[in-house]
Write an enzyme that holds these catalytic residues in place. Structure first.
Site, PDB file in Angstrom:
ATOM      1  N   CYS A 253       0.837  -1.211   0.000  1.00 46.37           N
ATOM      2  CA  CYS A 253       0.000   0.000   0.000  1.00 46.37           C
ATOM      3  C   CYS A 253       0.869   1.257   0.000  1.00 46.37           C
ATOM      4  O   CYS A 253       1.500   1.589   1.017  1.00 46.37           O
ATOM      5  CB  CYS A 253      -0.925  -0.029   1.223  1.00 46.37           C
ATOM      6  SG  CYS A 253      -1.832   1.502   1.506  1.00 46.37           S
TER       7      CYS A 253
ATOM      8  N   CYS B 165      -0.101   3.967   2.522  1.00 44.68           N
ATOM      9  CA  CYS B 165       0.281   3.543   3.876  1.00 44.68           C
ATOM     10  C   CYS B 165       1.714   3.970   4.176  1.00 44.68           C
ATOM     11  O   CYS B 165       2.020   4.423   5.283  1.00 44.68           O
ATOM     12  CB  CYS B 165       0.159   2.024   4.029  1.00 44.68           C
ATOM     13  SG  CYS B 165      -1.514   1.380   3.850  1.00 44.68           S
TER      14      CYS B 165
END
Length: 305
Positions: free
Chosen positions: A51, A54
């Protein structure tokens, strides 16, 4: 024991620092999050190695939590390795952050928020309303500068719900109305500024922006004005109008160049109109705007050389 011997357990600075940010598992979630949140709020960062957002958000979270100096903790859970907890909580996209307090989730957000919004979120969580307002003001000003008028207006409005006389928020909200062309609402908003705060830099900037917006736009297009100047570089009115047209399109540097050129070539034109217009633009742009800082320096060099 030597005084230089590191201590990593209770009472040590390094141990306390490590305890503020940790990884957890499905097995340890109850201890690291639910039970720990009965002492201080705990943020849970649901993330995964693949991600990208993230990877942007996690360092911001870690920095903010450490800056809170123990008022909040951060626990990170890799949803690929430990899918059970996020599945039970209905986490459908990441990054997702949940705040736990007194053993239960109380707040949260999704997506990679900027640092100012993360700081504001933590400030609200721990009850630091001063930090909350400062962070929201910073975020609102950043959104306005980026052209995100809706987000900026929402943030300014939230601040005004807490402090209806906040001059910076009133000025910012007025600028939002100006950008949408609602000059009447902008004037009404500035009318709410308390007299004692009417001369603050933010309010002065909003008033200058309002005065600028009320000026009738040049009759000619930017392309037509450039053509006029190409045919006659001494056409002061065309250069002045071009500067206003460029500023209206958001090209502050372009407007600055045209007005400074006019100051150099014909400062006395129209009762020093180019210099006066520059001063108004500086006020409208704000003292911290890069175009203002550069323009003031260059104008001073021209006037006092």
């Amino acid at each position: 024991m030597s005084v230089d011997t590191p201590i990593f357990k209770d009472g040590s600075a390094e141990g306390a620092e490590t305890d503020l940010v940790k990884n957890t598992t499905t097995k340890d979630f109850m201890r690291d999050v639910v039970e720990a949140s009965r002492e201080v709020p705990v943020l849970v960062d649901f993330w995964a190695p693949w991600c990208g957002p993230c990877r942007q958000l996690t360092p911001i979270l870690e920095k903010a939590v450490r800056a809170a100096k123990g008022a909040v903790k951060l626990v990170k859970l890799n949803i690929d390795d430990h899918p059970q907890i996020p599945g039970q909580m209905g986490v459908q996209s990441i990054p997702a952050v949940y705040a736990f307090q007194d053993g239960r989730p109380v707040d949260g957000f999704m997506g990679a928020l900027p640092e100012s919004r993360v700081n504001a979120f933590i400030a609200r969580l721990i009850g630091d309303t001063t930090g909350d307002v400062a962070a929201d003001l910073e975020a609102a000003e950043a959104a306005l500068a980026a052209g995100d008028v809706n987000t900026a207006a929402q943030l300014f409005g939230e601040i005004l719900q807490q402090d209806r006389e906040n001059a910076q928020s009133l000025a910012g909200l007025a600028k939002c109305y100006i950008k949408t062309g609602d000059l009447a609402r902008a004037e009404q908003t500035l009318g709410l500024v308390p007299p004692a705060k009417a001369e603050t830099a933010a309010v002065a900037s909003a008033r200058a922006a309002l005065e600028l917006a009320r000026k009738p736009p040049p009759a000619d297009t930017i392309e037509t004005l450039r053509a006029k100047l190409a045919a006659d570089p001494k056409d002061a009115q065309a250069r002045f109008d071009l500067a206003l047209a460029l500023n209206a399109k958001g090209d502050r540097d372009g407007a600055l160049e045209e007005l400074l050129t006019l100051v150099v070539r014909n400062r006395a034109w129209n009762d020093d109109a180019a210099r006066k217009q520059l001063v108004q633009l500086f006020d409208a742009w704000g003292v911290s705007d890069p175009a203002t800082m550069s323009g003031r320096q260059r104008l001073s060099s021209l006037l006092f050389a």
